[in-house]
Scaffold this motif. Sequence first.
Motif, PDB file in Angstrom:
ATOM      1  N   GLN A 237      -7.651   5.994   1.646  1.00  0.00           N
ATOM      2  CA  GLN A 237      -8.900   5.750   2.371  1.00  0.00           C
ATOM      3  C   GLN A 237      -9.178   4.259   2.475  1.00  0.00           C
ATOM      4  O   GLN A 237      -9.638   3.772   3.514  1.00  0.00           O
ATOM      5  CB  GLN A 237     -10.056   6.451   1.654  1.00  0.00           C
ATOM      6  N   GLU A 238      -8.901   3.525   1.414  1.00  0.00           N
ATOM      7  CA  GLU A 238      -9.074   2.065   1.436  1.00  0.00           C
ATOM      8  C   GLU A 238      -8.155   1.450   2.486  1.00  0.00           C
ATOM      9  O   GLU A 238      -8.547   0.551   3.236  1.00  0.00           O
ATOM     10  CB  GLU A 238      -8.754   1.514   0.045  1.00  0.00           C
TER      11      GLU A 238
ATOM     12  N   ASN B  71      -9.586   2.205   5.914  1.00  0.00           N
ATOM     13  CA  ASN B  71     -10.830   1.482   6.163  1.00  0.00           C
ATOM     14  C   ASN B  71     -10.592   0.027   6.542  1.00  0.00           C
ATOM     15  O   ASN B  71     -11.439  -0.595   7.193  1.00  0.00           O
ATOM     16  CB  ASN B  71     -11.742   1.545   4.928  1.00  0.00           C
ATOM     17  N   GLN B  72      -9.453  -0.525   6.141  1.00  0.00           N
ATOM     18  CA  GLN B  72      -9.127  -1.907   6.469  1.00  0.00           C
ATOM     19  C   GLN B  72      -8.467  -2.041   7.836  1.00  0.00           C
ATOM     20  O   GLN B  72      -8.084  -3.141   8.244  1.00  0.00           O
ATOM     21  CB  GLN B  72      -8.228  -2.508   5.388  1.00  0.00           C
TER      22      GLN B  72
ATOM     23  N   TYR C  22       0.826  -1.210   0.000  1.00  0.00           N
ATOM     24  CA  TYR C  22       0.000   0.000   0.000  1.00  0.00           C
ATOM     25  C   TYR C  22       0.859   1.259   0.000  1.00  0.00           C
ATOM     26  O   TYR C  22       0.478   2.272  -0.594  1.00  0.00           O
ATOM     27  CB  TYR C  22      -0.928   0.021   1.211  1.00  0.00           C
TER      28      TYR C  22
END
Length: 247
Positions: free
Chosen positions: A122-123, A126-127, A54
């Motif tokens: 954001q992903e 959110n995880q 990421y």
Amino acid sequence: FRHIRQRMIKENRVSRYMLYAFGEIVLVVIGILLALQINDWNSARITQKNIRNYYGRIQVELQSEKLTLARFCEKLDFLAAMNQRTLNILNSQNRDSIPALRKTLGALGTAWTVDLEFPVTQEFLNQGYLSKIDNDSIKIGLKNLVAMLQDQEKMGEYTLMQYNNTIEPFINSNINYSEIALARYQKHITQGGPQTNFDALFGNLELWNIVTFKLEGLNIDKQSNERYVHALEWLDRQLRLELERAE
């Protein structure tokens, strides 16, 4: 162990049988704990690998949105300079400067905001990966990014509220917008209509305050966005250093 148990039972050696049974239980428990530890270690390893993957994608977003912010700061500079010139003209009381005032007042009739997009970041958040980051600098940088986006949203809301509640109503009542609109908007406007009484604008206290508040907001907005640019650069650098250490 099975043969030992059978022999002990036949020999009626219960105490030793119980000792061996307890030993078997201990070995089973140790085996389960080791298996759980290995599973946890493997899960943590996979999680950290995903986090590092990421990081590279987040860097791409940071670099892109940093440029977006830098370009927006240039636009704010332009608007601030135009509004400052409007105040200078009004303060001079020089009617010969009305042609210049026609050009600078257009900067007042704007409500420019910036939309920043961080879908990958954001992903990531959110995880629930934020709590699993080992690098405290990166963790702080991402928390600051979340706060920055919230501040950006509030500044955008203020800009729109200021325009809708104060600027546009004043223009509607006192100025023919087609006479002052910025060049980029002129092609969308029909020219004509009642002429603006520019002489009256020189002594209009409401206009003076509206332009002053607009300039104040632009300068605050620019200072904030410049800090955000530095914050994105700093986070980008922390991610790069972390990826280099992981190689």
